[in-house]
Design a protein around this motif. Structure first.
Motif, short mmCIF file in Angstrom:
data_model
loop_
_atom_site.label_atom_id
_atom_site.label_comp_id
_atom_site.label_asym_id
_atom_site.label_seq_id
_atom_site.Cartn_x
_atom_site.Cartn_y
_atom_site.Cartn_z
N THR A 174 27.54 14.01 4.99
CA THR A 174 28.41 14.68 4.03
C THR A 174 27.62 15.66 3.19
OG1 THR A 174 29.94 12.81 4.01
CG2 THR A 174 29.95 14.23 2.07
N GLY A 175 28.19 16.82 2.90
CA GLY A 175 27.51 17.84 2.10
C GLY A 175 28.42 19.01 1.82
N GLY A 176 27.83 20.14 1.52
CA GLY A 176 28.60 21.33 1.26
C GLY A 176 27.77 22.39 0.58
N VAL A 177 28.40 23.48 0.19
CA VAL A 177 27.70 24.58 -0.47
C VAL A 177 28.58 25.19 -1.56
CG1 VAL A 177 26.34 25.22 1.55
CG2 VAL A 177 28.53 26.32 1.17
N ALA A 178 27.92 25.86 -2.49
CA ALA A 178 28.59 26.71 -3.47
C ALA A 178 27.95 28.08 -3.35
CB ALA A 178 28.42 26.15 -4.88
N SER A 179 28.75 29.12 -3.44
CA SER A 179 28.21 30.46 -3.28
C SER A 179 29.01 31.44 -4.12
CB SER A 179 28.24 30.86 -1.81
OG SER A 179 27.59 32.10 -1.62
N GLY A 180 28.53 32.64 -4.19
CA GLY A 180 29.21 33.72 -4.89
C GLY A 180 29.22 34.95 -4.02
N GLY A 181 29.81 35.99 -4.52
CA GLY A 181 29.82 37.26 -3.81
C GLY A 181 31.06 37.52 -3.00
N ALA A 182 32.07 36.69 -3.09
CA ALA A 182 33.31 36.91 -2.34
C ALA A 182 34.06 38.11 -2.89
CB ALA A 182 34.20 35.67 -2.40
N SER A 183 34.70 38.83 -2.00
CA SER A 183 35.53 39.97 -2.36
C SER A 183 36.99 39.63 -2.09
CB SER A 183 35.13 41.19 -1.53
OG SER A 183 36.06 42.23 -1.68
N ALA A 184 37.87 39.95 -3.03
CA ALA A 184 39.30 39.69 -2.83
C ALA A 184 39.92 40.71 -1.88
CB ALA A 184 40.03 39.71 -4.17
N GLY A 185 39.24 41.81 -1.63
CA GLY A 185 39.80 42.87 -0.81
C GLY A 185 39.54 42.72 0.67
N GLY A 222 29.63 12.64 17.38
CA GLY A 222 30.64 11.58 17.31
C GLY A 222 31.29 11.55 15.95
N GLY A 223 32.57 11.33 15.89
CA GLY A 223 33.30 11.30 14.63
C GLY A 223 33.98 12.62 14.33
N THR A 224 34.20 12.85 13.04
CA THR A 224 34.88 14.06 12.58
C THR A 224 34.25 14.54 11.28
OG1 THR A 224 36.48 12.80 11.28
CG2 THR A 224 37.14 13.37 13.53
N VAL A 225 34.56 15.79 10.92
CA VAL A 225 34.27 16.28 9.58
C VAL A 225 35.56 16.85 9.01
CG1 VAL A 225 31.80 16.73 9.89
CG2 VAL A 225 33.42 18.54 10.40
N ASN A 226 35.84 16.52 7.76
CA ASN A 226 36.96 17.11 7.02
C ASN A 226 36.38 18.21 6.14
OD1 ASN A 226 39.04 15.38 8.00
ND2 ASN A 226 38.22 13.78 6.70
N VAL A 227 36.92 19.40 6.26
CA VAL A 227 36.38 20.58 5.59
C VAL A 227 37.39 21.09 4.57
CG1 VAL A 227 35.49 22.92 5.95
CG2 VAL A 227 35.19 21.18 7.73
N THR A 228 36.93 21.38 3.36
CA THR A 228 37.78 21.98 2.34
C THR A 228 37.05 23.17 1.72
OG1 THR A 228 36.94 20.47 0.65
CG2 THR A 228 39.00 19.85 1.74
N MET A 229 37.81 24.17 1.35
CA MET A 229 37.26 25.34 0.66
C MET A 229 38.08 25.60 -0.58
SD MET A 229 36.60 29.16 2.13
CE MET A 229 35.72 30.38 1.18
N GLU A 230 37.37 25.79 -1.70
CA GLU A 230 38.03 26.13 -2.97
C GLU A 230 37.47 27.45 -3.48
OE1 GLU A 230 38.19 23.12 -5.94
OE2 GLU A 230 39.04 21.64 -4.58
N SER A 231 38.37 28.24 -4.06
CA SER A 231 38.01 29.53 -4.64
C SER A 231 38.55 29.59 -6.05
CB SER A 231 38.60 30.66 -3.79
OG SER A 231 38.40 31.90 -4.41
N VAL A 280 32.09 19.41 3.06
CA VAL A 280 32.14 18.85 4.41
C VAL A 280 31.99 17.34 4.26
CG1 VAL A 280 31.06 18.80 6.70
CG2 VAL A 280 31.12 20.95 5.40
N ASP A 281 33.05 16.61 4.59
CA ASP A 281 33.06 15.16 4.48
C ASP A 281 32.97 14.58 5.89
OD1 ASP A 281 33.36 12.53 3.66
OD2 ASP A 281 35.51 12.71 3.27
N ALA A 282 31.80 14.06 6.24
CA ALA A 282 31.56 13.54 7.58
C ALA A 282 32.01 12.09 7.68
CB ALA A 282 30.07 13.65 7.92
N SER A 283 32.60 11.73 8.82
CA SER A 283 33.04 10.35 9.04
C SER A 283 31.86 9.42 9.26
CB SER A 283 33.99 10.28 10.23
OG SER A 283 33.33 10.66 11.42
#
Length: 137
Positions: free
Chosen positions: A50-61, A73-82, A120-123
Motif C-alpha cells: 500500500t502507498g501513494g503519491v502527492a504532487s503538484g503542477g496539474a493544469s485544469a485546461g 496476485g491480488g488487487t489494488v484499489n486506486v483513488t485520485m483526489e484533486s 494505492v491500497d494493495a490487497s
C-alpha cells in the motif's frame, strides 16, 4: 503548444519508498510502466504494498490520465483526489507472472489546478505496482 509546468514535489502518503518518481528516463528491465515522457506529471517506477503519491503542477485546461499496473496476485484499489475532491477510483487485478493494468481518463477541468493525490491500497503487501499521471497535450 508549450505549456508551463510547475515543478512537482512527490511525497509518500503511506508506507513504502517510491524510488524514481518522475526522475529516471526509462524503466529498468522488468518495469511495469514506461516513463511517461514530457506529458508526465508523476511516474512511480515501482513500489510494493500500500502507498501513494502527492504532487503538484496539474493544469485544469488539459485532460488527465491515471494509469496503474501491478503484478503478484491480488488487487489494488486506486483513488485520485484533486483539491479535496475525488476525481477517479478503480480496481486493478494483479495476476501472478504478468502485469495487469487499469486507467482512468478524465476530461479537461476534472483535475483542478495545483496539487493532487493518488492512493494505492494493495490487497497484499507483496503486490508490486507502478503508476503514471499524464496530461497529454
Amino acid at each position: 503548444m508549450t505549456r508551463p509546468r510547475n515543478s512537482f514535489v512527490t511525497a509518500v502518503l503511506a508506507a513504502g519508498v517510491l524510488a524514481g518518481a518522475g526522475a529516471a528516463p526509462a524503466t529498468a528491465a522488468g518495469g511495469l510502466l514506461p516513463h511517461p515522457g514530457p506529458d508526465g506529471l508523476v511516474w512511480v517506477e515501482e513500489s510494493v504494498g500500500t502507498g501513494g503519491v502527492a504532487s503538484g503542477g496539474a493544469s485544469a485546461g488539459l485532460p488527465t490520465v491515471l494509469t496503474v499496473a501491478c503484478e503478484g496476485g491480488g488487487t489494488v484499489n486506486v483513488t485520485m483526489e484533486s483539491q479535496g475532491h475525488r476525481v477517479a477510483g478503480f480496481t486493478v487485478d494483479c495476476p501472478v507472472g504478468a502485469p495487469g493494468a487499469g486507467s482512468a481518463a478524465m476530461a479537461a477541468g476534472v483535475v483542478r489546478p495545483g496539487s493532487f493525490t493518488v492512493g494505492v491500497d494493495a490487497s497484499d503487501e507483496s503486490v508490486r505496482w507502478a503508476l503514471t499521471v499524464t496530461q497529454p497535450e
